[in-house]
Design an enzyme around this catalytic site. Structure first.
Site, PDB file in Angstrom:
ATOM      1  N   ILE A   6       0.854  -1.201   0.000  1.00  0.00           N
ATOM      2  CA  ILE A   6       0.000   0.000   0.000  1.00  0.00           C
ATOM      3  C   ILE A   6       0.883   1.242   0.000  1.00  0.00           C
ATOM      4  O   ILE A   6       1.776   1.375   0.858  1.00  0.00           O
ATOM      5  CB  ILE A   6      -0.896   0.043   1.266  1.00  0.00           C
ATOM      6  N   ASN A  83      -2.195   4.222  -3.747  1.00  0.00           N
ATOM      7  CA  ASN A  83      -3.003   5.263  -3.105  1.00  0.00           C
ATOM      8  C   ASN A  83      -2.280   6.616  -3.016  1.00  0.00           C
ATOM      9  O   ASN A  83      -2.914   7.660  -3.058  1.00  0.00           O
ATOM     10  CB  ASN A  83      -3.393   4.774  -1.696  1.00  0.00           C
ATOM     11  N   TYR A 150      -3.139  17.403 -11.661  1.00  0.00           N
ATOM     12  CA  TYR A 150      -3.783  16.335 -10.880  1.00  0.00           C
ATOM     13  C   TYR A 150      -4.828  15.628 -11.741  1.00  0.00           C
ATOM     14  O   TYR A 150      -4.884  14.395 -11.792  1.00  0.00           O
ATOM     15  CB  TYR A 150      -4.408  16.971  -9.640  1.00  0.00           C
ATOM     16  N   LYS A 154      -4.793  11.727 -13.012  1.00  0.00           N
ATOM     17  CA  LYS A 154      -5.842  10.770 -12.625  1.00  0.00           C
ATOM     18  C   LYS A 154      -6.563  10.221 -13.863  1.00  0.00           C
ATOM     19  O   LYS A 154      -6.898   9.029 -13.909  1.00  0.00           O
ATOM     20  CB  LYS A 154      -6.841  11.429 -11.659  1.00  0.00           C
ATOM     21  N   VAL A 185     -13.047  13.146   0.595  1.00  0.00           N
ATOM     22  CA  VAL A 185     -12.710  12.564   1.895  1.00  0.00           C
ATOM     23  C   VAL A 185     -11.975  13.606   2.744  1.00  0.00           C
ATOM     24  O   VAL A 185     -11.140  14.362   2.215  1.00  0.00           O
ATOM     25  CB  VAL A 185     -11.811  11.313   1.710  1.00  0.00           C
ATOM     26  N   THR A 187      -9.318  14.737   4.441  1.00  0.00           N
ATOM     27  CA  THR A 187      -7.891  14.444   4.629  1.00  0.00           C
ATOM     28  C   THR A 187      -7.080  15.728   4.402  1.00  0.00           C
ATOM     29  O   THR A 187      -7.623  16.760   4.014  1.00  0.00           O
ATOM     30  CB  THR A 187      -7.398  13.407   3.600  1.00  0.00           C
TER      31      THR A 187
HETATM   32  N1  LIG Z   1      -9.209  13.339  -0.069  1.00  0.00           N
HETATM   33  C1  LIG Z   1     -10.041  13.381  -1.116  1.00  0.00           C
HETATM   34  O1  LIG Z   1     -11.080  14.064  -1.096  1.00  0.00           O
HETATM   35  C2  LIG Z   1      -9.733  12.583  -2.350  1.00  0.00           C
HETATM   36  C3  LIG Z   1     -10.634  12.678  -3.417  1.00  0.00           C
HETATM   37  C4  LIG Z   1     -10.386  11.942  -4.563  1.00  0.00           C
HETATM   38  C5  LIG Z   1      -9.272  11.136  -4.626  1.00  0.00           C
HETATM   39  N2  LIG Z   1      -8.405  11.071  -3.577  1.00  0.00           N
HETATM   40  C6  LIG Z   1      -7.242  10.195  -3.708  1.00  0.00           C
HETATM   41  O2  LIG Z   1      -7.117   9.400  -2.544  1.00  0.00           O
HETATM   42  C7  LIG Z   1      -5.743   9.056  -2.351  1.00  0.00           C
HETATM   43  C8  LIG Z   1      -5.323   9.385  -0.925  1.00  0.00           C
HETATM   44  O3  LIG Z   1      -5.407  10.792  -0.760  1.00  0.00           O
HETATM   45  P1  LIG Z   1      -5.527  11.482   0.677  1.00  0.00           P
HETATM   46  O4  LIG Z   1      -6.657  12.410   0.585  1.00  0.00           O
HETATM   47  O5  LIG Z   1      -5.453  10.474   1.753  1.00  0.00           O
HETATM   48  O6  LIG Z   1      -4.174  12.365   0.649  1.00  0.00           O
HETATM   49  P2  LIG Z   1      -3.176  12.797   1.822  1.00  0.00           P
HETATM   50  O7  LIG Z   1      -3.865  12.839   3.128  1.00  0.00           O
HETATM   51  O8  LIG Z   1      -2.513  14.039   1.329  1.00  0.00           O
HETATM   52  O9  LIG Z   1      -2.113  11.599   1.856  1.00  0.00           O
HETATM   53  C9  LIG Z   1      -1.286  11.374   0.754  1.00  0.00           C
HETATM   54  C10 LIG Z   1      -0.378  10.197   1.029  1.00  0.00           C
HETATM   55  O10 LIG Z   1       0.474  10.039  -0.130  1.00  0.00           O
HETATM   56  C11 LIG Z   1       1.821   9.985   0.304  1.00  0.00           C
HETATM   57  N3  LIG Z   1       2.737  10.569  -0.661  1.00  0.00           N
HETATM   58  C12 LIG Z   1       2.659  11.802  -1.241  1.00  0.00           C
HETATM   59  N4  LIG Z   1       3.760  12.043  -1.969  1.00  0.00           N
HETATM   60  C13 LIG Z   1       4.541  10.930  -1.859  1.00  0.00           C
HETATM   61  C14 LIG Z   1       5.834  10.601  -2.358  1.00  0.00           C
HETATM   62  N5  LIG Z   1       6.553  11.436  -3.105  1.00  0.00           N
HETATM   63  N6  LIG Z   1       6.347   9.393  -2.049  1.00  0.00           N
HETATM   64  C15 LIG Z   1       5.653   8.530  -1.254  1.00  0.00           C
HETATM   65  N7  LIG Z   1       4.436   8.804  -0.753  1.00  0.00           N
HETATM   66  C16 LIG Z   1       3.895   9.997  -1.034  1.00  0.00           C
HETATM   67  C17 LIG Z   1       1.856  10.785   1.600  1.00  0.00           C
HETATM   68  O11 LIG Z   1       2.938  10.335   2.415  1.00  0.00           O
HETATM   69  P3  LIG Z   1       4.279  11.190   2.702  1.00  0.00           P
HETATM   70  O12 LIG Z   1       3.953  12.624   2.601  1.00  0.00           O
HETATM   71  O13 LIG Z   1       4.690  10.711   4.077  1.00  0.00           O
HETATM   72  O14 LIG Z   1       5.225  10.727   1.642  1.00  0.00           O
HETATM   73  C18 LIG Z   1       0.515  10.421   2.231  1.00  0.00           C
HETATM   74  O15 LIG Z   1       0.647   9.244   2.987  1.00  0.00           O
HETATM   75  C19 LIG Z   1      -4.966   9.840  -3.417  1.00  0.00           C
HETATM   76  O16 LIG Z   1      -4.732   9.001  -4.521  1.00  0.00           O
HETATM   77  C20 LIG Z   1      -5.926  10.944  -3.814  1.00  0.00           C
HETATM   78  O17 LIG Z   1      -5.696  11.426  -5.118  1.00  0.00           O
HETATM   79  C21 LIG Z   1      -8.604  11.789  -2.441  1.00  0.00           C
END
Ligand SMILES: NC(=O)c1ccc[n+]([C@@H]2O[C@H](COP(=O)([O-])OP(=O)(O)OC[C@H]3O[C@@H](n4cnc5c(N)ncnc54)[C@H](OP(=O)(O)O)[C@@H]3O)[C@@H](O)[C@H]2O)c1
Length: 248
Positions: A6, A83, A150, A154, A185, A187
């Protein structure tokens, strides 16, 4: 034992997915730049890889290191959940710096593609259930000025998933692959979108409104739906699934 790889488990949705998957019958390989000690404290069946997914040349080595720890004699399934993602740079494209453009497409598109390719190669001879879930976004279709990178990443991830799904339909023992749009979500990624400067990213207001109106789902609830999909009997190859439709 079921093995899960993951990405993006330091916070947000990835952390919630990993946490939900914790079980004595599951072994998790978690990947992010920052180590999640909270998660590690919850189970001894987790190996953590502090890895920057911008490091394209090292992804294959990372996967080789992970697969050394997979005991084929007890493996029942191997799963990859792509993810990790980043929303920045959130800006009109003429203002984006080359490094920001590259990092966005590396993490959001190129890294999941390389991970998928290596995963398929390394699991080719392992006769167990093999599935890949790519966490995509409705932003692939619902476009906002300032989010071109972005959205392009996607949309690319969805098309990649669909095309690999077609390839797997022809395979003798196919690897399941789907893209999931998780919905909105609560986050850090959402917070980053709504906290942008409104003069350069007017849509920040939309993200703020969604939060204020309580329209965001929790990472835990969304993670549960994603895991249900991961284990679905009729896992479709190459489908792009909108969780918003699923949870209605
Ligand atoms: N939140 C929403 O509303 C939403 C909506 C649609 C889709 N999504 C998708 O859901 C997924 C999770 O998003 P989230 O909202 O949970 O985002 P988040 O809270 O910003 O978390 C992003 C995660 O990705 C990791 N990451 C980012 N850059 C990285 C890198 N260079 N190397 C390794 N890991 C990296 C971060 O870890 P580190 O910073 O520790 O590296 C963190 O664990 C993503 O694919 C996002 O596009 C989210």
């Amino acid at each position: 034992m079921k093995y899960f790889i993951i990405t993006g488990t330091s916070r947000g949705l990835g952390e919630a997915i990993a946490e939900r998957l914790i079980s004595p019958d599951h072994y998790l390989f978690c990947i992010s730049r920052e180590r999640n000690n909270r998660l590690l404290g919850k189970s001894s069946n987790i190996a953590y890889f502090e890895f920057d997914l911008n490091d394209m040349d090292q992804i294959e080595t990372l996967m080789n290191d992970i697969f050394i720890s997979i005991d084929r004699s007890i493996a029942e399934g191997i799963y990859l959940i792509n993810n990790a993602a980043m929303i920045s740079p959130v800006t009109f494209i003429q203002s984006a710096q080359v490094q920001g453009i590259t990092r966005n497409l590396n993490v959001n598109l190129l890294a999941p593609i390389i991970l998928t390719s290596v995963f398929m190669r390394l699991t080719n001879e392992i006769p167990v259930d093999r599935r890949i879930v790519n966490i995509s976004s409705g932003s692939a279709k619902n476009l906002l000025p300032g989010m071109s990178l972005y959205s392009a990443a996607k949309a690319g991830l969805d098309v990649f998933t669909q095309c690999v799904g077609l390839e797997q339909n022809q395979a003798q023992v196919p690897v399941g692959i789907i893209s999931i749009w998780p919905g909105m979500v609560d986050t850090d990624l959402q917070a980053e979108a709504r906290n942008q400067d409104k003069t350069t990213f007017p849509s920040a207001e939309i993200f703020g409104m969604v939060k204020d109106k309580g329209m965001l789902t929790t990472p835990e609830e969304t993670a549960q739906h994603i895991i249900e999909y991961l284990f679905k009997q009729d896992f479709e190859h190459g489908a792009v699934v909108d969780l918003y439709d699923y949870s209605k």
